[in-house]
Write an enzyme that holds these catalytic residues in place. Sequence first.
Site, PDB file in Angstrom:
ATOM      1  N   ALA B  40       0.829  -1.205   0.000  1.00 18.75           N
ATOM      2  CA  ALA B  40       0.000   0.000   0.000  1.00 18.75           C
ATOM      3  C   ALA B  40       0.866   1.258   0.000  1.00 18.75           C
ATOM      4  O   ALA B  40       0.726   2.121  -0.864  1.00 18.75           O
ATOM      5  CB  ALA B  40      -0.927  -0.033   1.210  1.00 18.75           C
ATOM      6  N   VAL B 111      13.977  -9.046   1.870  1.00 21.53           N
ATOM      7  CA  VAL B 111      15.093  -8.259   2.400  1.00 21.53           C
ATOM      8  C   VAL B 111      15.609  -8.936   3.664  1.00 21.53           C
ATOM      9  O   VAL B 111      14.845  -9.190   4.593  1.00 21.53           O
ATOM     10  CB  VAL B 111      14.657  -6.809   2.707  1.00 21.53           C
ATOM     11  CG1 VAL B 111      15.825  -6.006   3.238  1.00 21.53           C
ATOM     12  CG2 VAL B 111      14.095  -6.164   1.459  1.00 21.53           C
ATOM     13  N   ASN B 132       6.113  -4.479   8.472  1.00 22.87           N
ATOM     14  CA  ASN B 132       6.420  -5.084   9.770  1.00 22.87           C
ATOM     15  C   ASN B 132       7.673  -4.448  10.378  1.00 22.87           C
ATOM     16  O   ASN B 132       8.515  -3.904   9.664  1.00 22.87           O
ATOM     17  CB  ASN B 132       6.619  -6.595   9.614  1.00 22.87           C
ATOM     18  CG  ASN B 132       7.825  -6.922   8.758  1.00 22.87           C
ATOM     19  OD1 ASN B 132       8.949  -7.000   9.239  1.00 22.87           O
ATOM     20  ND2 ASN B 132       7.613  -7.082   7.461  1.00 22.87           N
ATOM     21  N   PHE B 133       7.756  -4.516  11.713  1.00 29.94           N
ATOM     22  CA  PHE B 133       8.861  -3.863  12.418  1.00 29.94           C
ATOM     23  C   PHE B 133      10.188  -4.580  12.228  1.00 29.94           C
ATOM     24  O   PHE B 133      11.241  -3.956  12.259  1.00 29.94           O
ATOM     25  CB  PHE B 133       8.557  -3.746  13.914  1.00 29.94           C
ATOM     26  CG  PHE B 133       7.653  -2.596  14.229  1.00 29.94           C
ATOM     27  CD1 PHE B 133       8.034  -1.295  13.949  1.00 29.94           C
ATOM     28  CD2 PHE B 133       6.410  -2.812  14.792  1.00 29.94           C
ATOM     29  CE1 PHE B 133       7.199  -0.225  14.221  1.00 29.94           C
ATOM     30  CE2 PHE B 133       5.561  -1.753  15.070  1.00 29.94           C
ATOM     31  CZ  PHE B 133       5.957  -0.460  14.785  1.00 29.94           C
ATOM     32  N   CYS B 175      16.121   4.876  18.495  1.00 30.56           N
ATOM     33  CA  CYS B 175      16.200   5.884  19.553  1.00 30.56           C
ATOM     34  C   CYS B 175      14.865   5.978  20.294  1.00 30.56           C
ATOM     35  O   CYS B 175      14.807   6.434  21.425  1.00 30.56           O
ATOM     36  CB  CYS B 175      16.533   7.259  18.986  1.00 30.56           C
ATOM     37  SG  CYS B 175      18.254   7.465  18.518  1.00 30.56           S
ATOM     38  N   CYS B 187      -2.347  -4.834   9.365  1.00 31.24           N
ATOM     39  CA  CYS B 187      -3.402  -4.627   8.365  1.00 31.24           C
ATOM     40  C   CYS B 187      -4.219  -5.900   8.148  1.00 31.24           C
ATOM     41  O   CYS B 187      -5.344  -5.851   7.690  1.00 31.24           O
ATOM     42  CB  CYS B 187      -2.804  -4.174   7.045  1.00 31.24           C
ATOM     43  SG  CYS B 187      -1.909  -2.639   7.193  1.00 31.24           S
ATOM     44  N   CYS B 245      21.530   4.679  22.237  1.00 26.38           N
ATOM     45  CA  CYS B 245      20.907   3.983  21.098  1.00 26.38           C
ATOM     46  C   CYS B 245      21.900   2.997  20.489  1.00 26.38           C
ATOM     47  O   CYS B 245      23.048   3.348  20.215  1.00 26.38           O
ATOM     48  CB  CYS B 245      20.465   4.989  20.035  1.00 26.38           C
ATOM     49  SG  CYS B 245      19.981   4.199  18.480  1.00 26.38           S
ATOM     50  N   CYS B 248      22.704   4.917  16.882  1.00 26.91           N
ATOM     51  CA  CYS B 248      23.268   6.268  16.895  1.00 26.91           C
ATOM     52  C   CYS B 248      24.427   6.399  17.885  1.00 26.91           C
ATOM     53  O   CYS B 248      25.434   7.039  17.578  1.00 26.91           O
ATOM     54  CB  CYS B 248      22.194   7.280  17.244  1.00 26.91           C
ATOM     55  SG  CYS B 248      20.836   7.265  16.088  1.00 26.91           S
TER      56      CYS B 248
END
Lengths: 67, 342
Positions: B40, B111, B132-133, B175, B187, B245, B248
């Site tokens: 989407a 991926v 998705n996370f 972070c 979804c 983090c 970072c």
Amino acid sequence: MELIINGSKRELQLESRTLAEVIDKLGLSGKPVVAEVDGEVLVAEQWPAFAVMPGMKIELVHFVGGG
Amino acid sequence: MGKESGLKERYSRQMLFAPIGEEGQRKLLESTVCIIGMGALGTVLANHMVRSGVGRVRMVDRDYVEPSNLQRQMLFDEADAAEALPKVVAARNKLQRINSEIELEAVFTDVTPANVLELIQDVDLVLDGTDNFQTRFLLNDACFSKRVPFVYGGAVSSRGMSAVFIPGVTPCLRCFIQSADAGGQTCDTVGVISPIVDIVASYQAVEALKYLSGAAEARRDSLLTLDIWHNQYYAMKLGKPREACPCCGLKQYPALREEEATLLSLCGRDSIQISGHEPFDLALWHQRLSPAVRNTKVNDYLLRATLPEGERLVLFADGRLLVQGTDDPARAKTLVARYIGS
Ligand SMILES: [Zn+2]
């Protein structure tokens, strides 16, 4: 304790009076959530040590994963 | 009409917009973006990038078009679903007709930590179209390790979110959050309406246009949260990168170090993906499976068949397998062992 969470007044029964407890009471523990209290960004590892006070403005931002 | 005047005609309205102008347009034409996820969000993102004249657009996705996508995935139509075309191929076909001067790369793959750095190599910016996370953390870590800007977007139900993460300048996704637990809010479980998708992807797209056209100072420096059904809007200042983090501050980029899982449950979709198999000769497997299965569909990219047990099996040419109709990895393994062997 009365808090303002995401713009709405909420009354929560708290014992430890920490932000971690607030987030737990709202069922958001372990979720991808970041908090902002009076303009300060607080991540999960900071919640247990952060004391909440009556009337505090807390914004809870729940990250959205879909797409 | 020469090519130069043709370009002027095509992008005239965008160049009349003073903050972009002719100079900005030239920069866009020289830019490369990578869009990960062509669902989407990804289709809206690709539409904006290609029409705006971003010179090179790489699209990456592991999935094929299904009828349930058509409600909101704007580049696909019924013929794409009937053909079970990979989303990146269907998107490329459509986008080529929209702007033939753009270099379009369609990469039909999952991926993973093993390929992510190669996929984002030589790009100016990465656009998040994932669902998705787990993949988002991987993109976040890859982008921050290679110092490539990453434009986050997410949409579910009527809620959406977006932020621009620039290595060395802004915080990153890690972070703010450590947990990848979406709490069942995907979804495929609570649904999604198409306007929130367009809005979030358009917020992402405009940030890409600002960055690529050289207007870094115009960047929105906040994490935006919207609920367009319940009329809520909140912009949280991004602030500074966090010292603790893992990206970072500590430069660990944890997702890049994760072992590639052989079994992966697709977020709440009632399907299990199994990777690690040798590439499939689809014609050969079509012959082998035909006596046992029904409703087979085969194209250059995949073979899909309904098993007598009721589940659907999808073999991808690159060696991936998908078992649809179960969320139980053991059940998926059993079926794969039964029809494919190990
Ligand atoms: Zn970070």
